[in-house]
Design a protein around this motif. Structure first.
Motif, mmCIF file in Angstrom:
data_model
loop_
_atom_site.group_PDB
_atom_site.id
_atom_site.type_symbol
_atom_site.label_atom_id
_atom_site.label_comp_id
_atom_site.label_asym_id
_atom_site.label_seq_id
_atom_site.Cartn_x
_atom_site.Cartn_y
_atom_site.Cartn_z
ATOM 1 N N ARG A 1 13.350 23.694 74.115
ATOM 2 C CA ARG A 1 12.659 22.519 74.646
ATOM 3 C C ARG A 1 13.041 22.229 76.097
ATOM 4 N N PRO A 2 14.335 22.201 76.461
ATOM 5 C CA PRO A 2 14.678 21.959 77.869
ATOM 6 C C PRO A 2 14.091 23.016 78.807
ATOM 7 N N ALA A 3 14.101 24.283 78.377
ATOM 8 C CA ALA A 3 13.546 25.343 79.220
ATOM 9 C C ALA A 3 12.043 25.153 79.397
ATOM 10 N N PHE A 4 11.362 24.831 78.308
ATOM 11 C CA PHE A 4 9.918 24.613 78.362
ATOM 12 C C PHE A 4 9.580 23.436 79.270
ATOM 13 N N ASP A 5 10.286 22.318 79.089
ATOM 14 C CA ASP A 5 10.029 21.138 79.919
ATOM 15 C C ASP A 5 10.266 21.442 81.398
ATOM 16 N N ALA A 6 11.282 22.266 81.677
ATOM 17 C CA ALA A 6 11.576 22.624 83.067
ATOM 18 C C ALA A 6 10.453 23.471 83.656
ATOM 19 N N PHE A 7 9.918 24.405 82.873
ATOM 20 C CA PHE A 7 8.791 25.213 83.346
ATOM 21 C C PHE A 7 7.588 24.321 83.648
ATOM 22 N N VAL A 8 7.288 23.418 82.722
ATOM 23 C CA VAL A 8 6.144 22.518 82.916
ATOM 24 C C VAL A 8 6.363 21.656 84.156
ATOM 25 N N GLY A 9 7.590 21.145 84.316
ATOM 26 C CA GLY A 9 7.897 20.329 85.482
ATOM 27 C C GLY A 9 7.798 21.095 86.786
ATOM 28 N N ALA A 10 7.998 22.420 86.706
ATOM 29 C CA ALA A 10 7.919 23.258 87.903
ATOM 30 C C ALA A 10 6.488 23.684 88.213
ATOM 31 N N GLY A 11 5.541 23.254 87.376
ATOM 32 C CA GLY A 11 4.142 23.571 87.636
ATOM 33 C C GLY A 11 3.628 24.816 86.950
ATOM 34 N N VAL A 12 4.430 25.413 86.059
ATOM 35 C CA VAL A 12 3.983 26.597 85.320
ATOM 36 C C VAL A 12 3.003 26.143 84.243
ATOM 37 N N ARG A 13 1.838 26.760 84.198
ATOM 38 C CA ARG A 13 0.788 26.302 83.288
ATOM 39 C C ARG A 13 0.451 27.290 82.176
ATOM 40 N N GLN A 14 1.168 28.400 82.105
ATOM 41 C CA GLN A 14 0.980 29.372 81.030
ATOM 42 C C GLN A 14 2.369 29.707 80.487
ATOM 43 N N VAL A 15 2.586 29.483 79.196
ATOM 44 C CA VAL A 15 3.910 29.713 78.616
ATOM 45 C C VAL A 15 3.792 30.550 77.348
ATOM 46 N N LEU A 16 4.609 31.592 77.282
ATOM 47 C CA LEU A 16 4.737 32.396 76.065
ATOM 48 C C LEU A 16 6.021 31.968 75.374
ATOM 49 N N ASN A 17 5.898 31.471 74.154
ATOM 50 C CA ASN A 17 7.046 30.992 73.396
ATOM 51 C C ASN A 17 7.342 31.953 72.252
ATOM 52 N N VAL A 18 8.487 32.622 72.312
ATOM 53 C CA VAL A 18 8.848 33.571 71.257
ATOM 54 C C VAL A 18 9.986 33.018 70.402
ATOM 55 N N THR A 19 10.217 31.718 70.490
ATOM 56 C CA THR A 19 11.187 31.058 69.617
ATOM 57 C C THR A 19 10.427 30.383 68.476
#
Length: 275
Positions: free
Chosen positions: A185-203
């Motif tokens: 969750r912290p990593a995902f939120d950080a990506f979103v906050g950095a403006g990344v709009r495509q995320v692959l979640n393998v957890t």
């Protein structure tokens, strides 16, 4: 398989090698078709590596595990037309699908998680085709400042995701979350906050957000559980083909889901089990 052979190559044929298309490539392609196009691209690359120049729709469909009629309909979205009685030019079809999926250019990726799963993803041959891992992060202080491969990015702390991504040029397009569950969750939120709009979640952690972010969930444990169910039915029974992991047909239309931490948010482009 067609008799024409050539030397195998690692790179896809460039889109510039294609003649002007006779028809316009569709931009509004259904999500299941996009997933199958990616499969066809994998099949075509394997054909090319074996030196195959021409393949029929039947050969492509068999290798991809789909019906030939479905394959031909899917390929109509990329304005690809085979020659009756001959088949498809492997090089041109590879370039056509690559151009449609935008894998004919390099996309910048940031990877959160340098453990066994992250290393496996980094070593996967798919990362060498159209993707450049420009930043890596991990929660283990012992890994900070190290690199997993010669010339690769130095690993930074997970807490530096926003700062590092802000400095990457060209900008990070895709974030990959391959961390321990507690760090997902912290990593995902950080990506979103950095403006990344495509995320692959393998957890296995459900990652949702109110932001306009596309999340692709790949849960290996879930896949194994489905296979375990199939195995428990016994070898005497014919396997069911109607229970499978498939991409949602309504990718792009967010739905309300509840995450493990109790949050509600939009989930887009998730992998789901359909029966």
């Amino acid at each position: 398989m067609g008799a024409d052979r050539q030397k195998s190559g690692d790179a896809d044929p460039p889109a510039s090698a294609l003649p002007p298309p006779a028809a316009t490539v569709a931009t509004d392609i259904p999500a299941p078709t996009v997933a199958r196009l990616a499969t066809y691209l994998h099949v075509l690359r394997s054909f090319s590596q074996r030196g195959v120049l021409v393949a029929s729709s039947g050969e492509l469909a068999t290798a991809a595990g789909v019906n030939p009629a479905i394959l031909r309909k899917d390929l109509s979205y990329v304005a690809a037309n085979g020659v009756r009685g001959v088949g498809y030019d492997v090089g041109r079809l590879t370039a056509r699908i690559s151009m449609t999926l935008h894998t004919d250019s390099i996309h910048t990726v940031a990877l959160a998680g340098a453990g066994q799963l992250g290393r496996a993803l980094l070593a996967h041959t798919g990362f060498g085709r159209g993707f450049r891992v420009a930043a890596m992060f991990d929660a283990d202080p012992a890994l900070t400042g190290t690199s997993l491969e010669v010339g690769g990015p130095r690993i930074a702390p997970l807490t530096d995701i926003a700062a590092v991504c802000a400095e990457v040029e060209p900008a990070v397009e895709i974030g990959v979350v391959a961390t321990a569950d507690d760090d997902a969750r912290p990593a995902f939120d950080a990506f979103v906050g950095a403006g990344v709009r495509q995320v692959l979640n393998v957890t296995p952690v459900a990652l949702t957000t109110e932001a306009d972010v596309v999340v692709r969930q790949v849960d290996l444990a879930l896949e194994l559980q489905v296979l375990t169910f199939q195995a428990s039915r016994g070898s005497a029974q014919a396997p069911r083909n109607d229970l499978k992991i498939s991409s949602r047909s309504d990718v792009g239309a967010p739905r309300e889901v509840k995450a493990a931490d109790g949050r509600h948010g939009k989930a887009m482009g998730e992998e789901t089990v359909t029966a």
